[in-house]
Design an enzyme around this catalytic site. Structure first.
Site, PDB file in Angstrom:
ATOM      1  N   HIS A   1       1.237   5.794  -1.009  1.00 14.28           N
ATOM      2  CA  HIS A   1       0.251   7.098  -1.273  1.00 14.28           C
ATOM      3  C   HIS A   1       1.224   7.700  -2.280  1.00 14.28           C
ATOM      4  O   HIS A   1       1.189   8.964  -2.606  1.00 14.28           O
ATOM      5  CB  HIS A   1       0.157   7.712  -0.057  1.00 14.28           C
ATOM      6  CG  HIS A   1      -0.727   7.285   1.141  1.00 14.28           C
ATOM      7  ND1 HIS A   1      -1.718   8.208   1.663  1.00 14.28           N
ATOM      8  CD2 HIS A   1      -1.076   6.066   1.446  1.00 14.28           C
ATOM      9  CE1 HIS A   1      -2.653   7.399   2.274  1.00 14.28           C
ATOM     10  NE2 HIS A   1      -2.336   6.043   2.189  1.00 14.28           N
TER      11      HIS A   1
ATOM     12  N   HIS B   1       0.748  -1.230  -0.063  1.00  8.11           N
ATOM     13  CA  HIS B   1      -0.038  -0.046  -0.120  1.00  8.11           C
ATOM     14  C   HIS B   1       0.853   1.251   0.067  1.00  8.11           C
ATOM     15  O   HIS B   1       1.849   1.214   0.900  1.00  8.11           O
ATOM     16  CB  HIS B   1      -0.951  -0.030   1.271  1.00  8.11           C
ATOM     17  CG  HIS B   1      -1.748   1.286   1.441  1.00  8.11           C
ATOM     18  ND1 HIS B   1      -2.569   1.860   0.629  1.00  8.11           N
ATOM     19  CD2 HIS B   1      -1.829   2.180   2.584  1.00  8.11           C
ATOM     20  CE1 HIS B   1      -3.238   2.775   0.873  1.00  8.11           C
ATOM     21  NE2 HIS B   1      -2.630   3.053   2.226  1.00  8.11           N
TER      22      HIS B   1
ATOM     23  N   ASP C   1       1.283  -3.915 -21.232  1.00 12.42           N
ATOM     24  CA  ASP C   1       2.257  -4.924 -20.791  1.00 12.42           C
ATOM     25  C   ASP C   1       1.821  -5.504 -19.422  1.00 12.42           C
ATOM     26  O   ASP C   1       2.260  -6.808 -19.008  1.00 12.42           O
ATOM     27  CB  ASP C   1       3.737  -4.286 -20.618  1.00 12.42           C
ATOM     28  CG  ASP C   1       4.358  -4.054 -21.852  1.00 12.42           C
ATOM     29  OD1 ASP C   1       5.269  -3.338 -21.777  1.00 12.42           O
ATOM     30  OD2 ASP C   1       3.915  -4.824 -22.736  1.00 12.42           O
TER      31      ASP C   1
ATOM     32  N   HIS D   1      -8.591   7.332  -1.321  1.00 15.35           N
ATOM     33  CA  HIS D   1      -7.639   6.766  -0.430  1.00 15.35           C
ATOM     34  C   HIS D   1      -6.372   6.714  -1.156  1.00 15.35           C
ATOM     35  O   HIS D   1      -5.624   7.865  -1.720  1.00 15.35           O
ATOM     36  CB  HIS D   1      -7.984   5.546   0.075  1.00 15.35           C
ATOM     37  CG  HIS D   1      -7.045   4.858   1.059  1.00 15.35           C
ATOM     38  ND1 HIS D   1      -7.363   3.830   2.016  1.00 15.35           N
ATOM     39  CD2 HIS D   1      -5.816   5.441   1.636  1.00 15.35           C
ATOM     40  CE1 HIS D   1      -6.344   3.708   2.778  1.00 15.35           C
ATOM     41  NE2 HIS D   1      -5.521   4.582   2.468  1.00 15.35           N
TER      42      HIS D   1
ATOM     43  N   TYR E   1      -1.611 -12.160 -15.687  1.00 16.99           N
ATOM     44  CA  TYR E   1      -0.679 -11.359 -15.339  1.00 16.99           C
ATOM     45  C   TYR E   1      -0.126 -11.921 -13.864  1.00 16.99           C
ATOM     46  O   TYR E   1       1.200 -11.873 -13.862  1.00 16.99           O
ATOM     47  CB  TYR E   1      -1.107  -9.779 -14.980  1.00 16.99           C
ATOM     48  CG  TYR E   1       0.064  -9.052 -14.381  1.00 16.99           C
ATOM     49  CD1 TYR E   1      -0.042  -8.362 -13.226  1.00 16.99           C
ATOM     50  CD2 TYR E   1       1.066  -8.882 -15.234  1.00 16.99           C
ATOM     51  CE1 TYR E   1       1.036  -7.558 -12.700  1.00 16.99           C
ATOM     52  CE2 TYR E   1       2.094  -8.118 -14.787  1.00 16.99           C
ATOM     53  CZ  TYR E   1       2.022  -7.343 -13.662  1.00 16.99           C
ATOM     54  OH  TYR E   1       3.000  -6.542 -13.264  1.00 16.99           O
TER      55      TYR E   1
HETATM   56  O1  LIG Z   1      -3.272   4.832   4.271  1.00 17.20           O
HETATM   57  C1  LIG Z   1      -2.791   5.318   5.249  1.00 17.20           C
HETATM   58  C2  LIG Z   1      -3.216   6.746   5.865  1.00 17.20           C
HETATM   59  O2  LIG Z   1      -4.252   6.971   4.855  1.00 17.20           O
HETATM   60  C3  LIG Z   1      -1.581   4.853   5.877  1.00 17.20           C
HETATM   61  O3  LIG Z   1      -1.180   3.825   4.904  1.00 17.20           O
HETATM   62  C4  LIG Z   1      -0.409   5.645   6.087  1.00 17.20           C
HETATM   63  O4  LIG Z   1      -0.690   6.754   6.760  1.00 17.20           O
HETATM   64  C5  LIG Z   1       0.627   4.461   6.643  1.00 17.20           C
HETATM   65  O5  LIG Z   1       0.163   4.206   8.135  1.00 17.20           O
HETATM   66  P1  LIG Z   1       0.714   3.053   8.899  1.00 17.20           P
HETATM   67  O6  LIG Z   1       2.060   3.744   9.207  1.00 17.20           O
HETATM   68  O7  LIG Z   1       1.054   1.705   8.067  1.00 17.20           O
HETATM   69  O8  LIG Z   1       0.250   2.869   9.867  1.00 17.20           O
END
Ligand SMILES: O=C(CO)[C@@H](O)[C@@H](O)COP(=O)(O)O
Length: 233
Positions: free
Chosen positions: A99, A97, A122, A173, A231
């Site tokens: 950002h 995950h 690809d 998100h 994939y």
């Molecule tokens: O999605 C979010 C916040 O929106 C989290 O991935 C980011 O703040 C990281 O949080 P963590 O340090 O993994 O608890």
């Protein structure tokens, strides 16, 4: 630390350390986990810990119900999302995950990323999906737990398997990616960010830019991965 988890702690640590190197995270944003499906647990980045303070031993061991099995640090705030996906998707071994800027901007726009070119083709034959934002009921529930179902339901509604597309945007998100290994999940996060940036720039240059023709997408993907391939092989 119980050395029966050492392999996934090491794998999770190494994969987490790739995120800042690839420019996919800032400060403590994002997290990577590595699972051992036979043991029914995964190792995940501890919450709020800067990447330069991480070590394999700091990776928290969590079961597929989201319960901490071992580790003194608080697991990532996204742990329940990872747990839901490991519980329902037996063929994955890593989840990321981030950002990252462009993928998060597309997620905040709540649009899927159209397939404008062969770079995208690809890696997947479909527009990169964006799961809808949280419903009021989800917000009233457990946000991170519900995100796992948001992701699974979005793929199901589009008739997509988690093995043919290994990346998704979560509305309002940010992106989640997965793969057979944590390294493949990290690779997918870097590809997603690049494709998101290319798609954004494409639309800036020509807001009427045509999508790649489906016939060519299929042909290009099969040339890269072989006939009847998918994939996540
Ligand atoms: O999605 C979010 C916040 O929106 C989290 O991935 C980011 O703040 C990281 O949080 P963590 O340090 O993994 O608890």
């Amino acid at each position: 630390m119980n050395n029966k988890y050492q392999h996934i702690q090491e794998a999770a640590y190494q994969a987490n350390m790739q995120l800042p190197k690839l420019g996919l995270v800032l400060f403590t944003f994002g997290n990577v986990s590595a699972s051992d499906n036979a043991l029914g647990v995964f190792a995940i980045k501890p919450s709020g810990v800067p990447y330069d303070e991480l070590s394999p031993a700091k990776m928290v061991i969590v079961d597929f119900e989201g319960k901490t099995v071992e580790g003194s640090l608080r697991p990532s705030s996204d742990t329940l999302t990872h747990a839901v996906l490991y519980k329902h998707w037996p063929h994955i071994g890593g989840i990321v995950h981030t950002h990252s800027t462009y993928a998060t901007a597309w997620a905040q726009s709540q649009r899927s990323i159209p397939n404008y070119g062969t770079t995208h083709a690809d890696h997947t034959t479909v527009d990169i999906p964006c799961a809808p934002p949280m419903s009021d009921a989800m917000i009233a529930g457990d946000y991170e737990y519900e995100t796992g179902f948001q992701i699974m339901n979005c793929l199901a509604e589009k008739g997509l398997s988690y093995q043919e597309v290994e990346m998704i945007l979560v509305g309002n998100h940010a992106p989640f990616t997965w793969g057979k290994t944590p390294d493949k999940a990290v690779y997918n996060s870097a590809v997603l960010e690049t494709v998101a940036q290319m798609a954004y720039l494409t639309e800036q240059i020509n807001k009427e830019a045509p999508r790649l023709k489906d016939a060519l997408i299929k042909k290009h993907f099969e040339r890269k991965h072989g006939p009847n391939s998918y994939y996540g092989q």
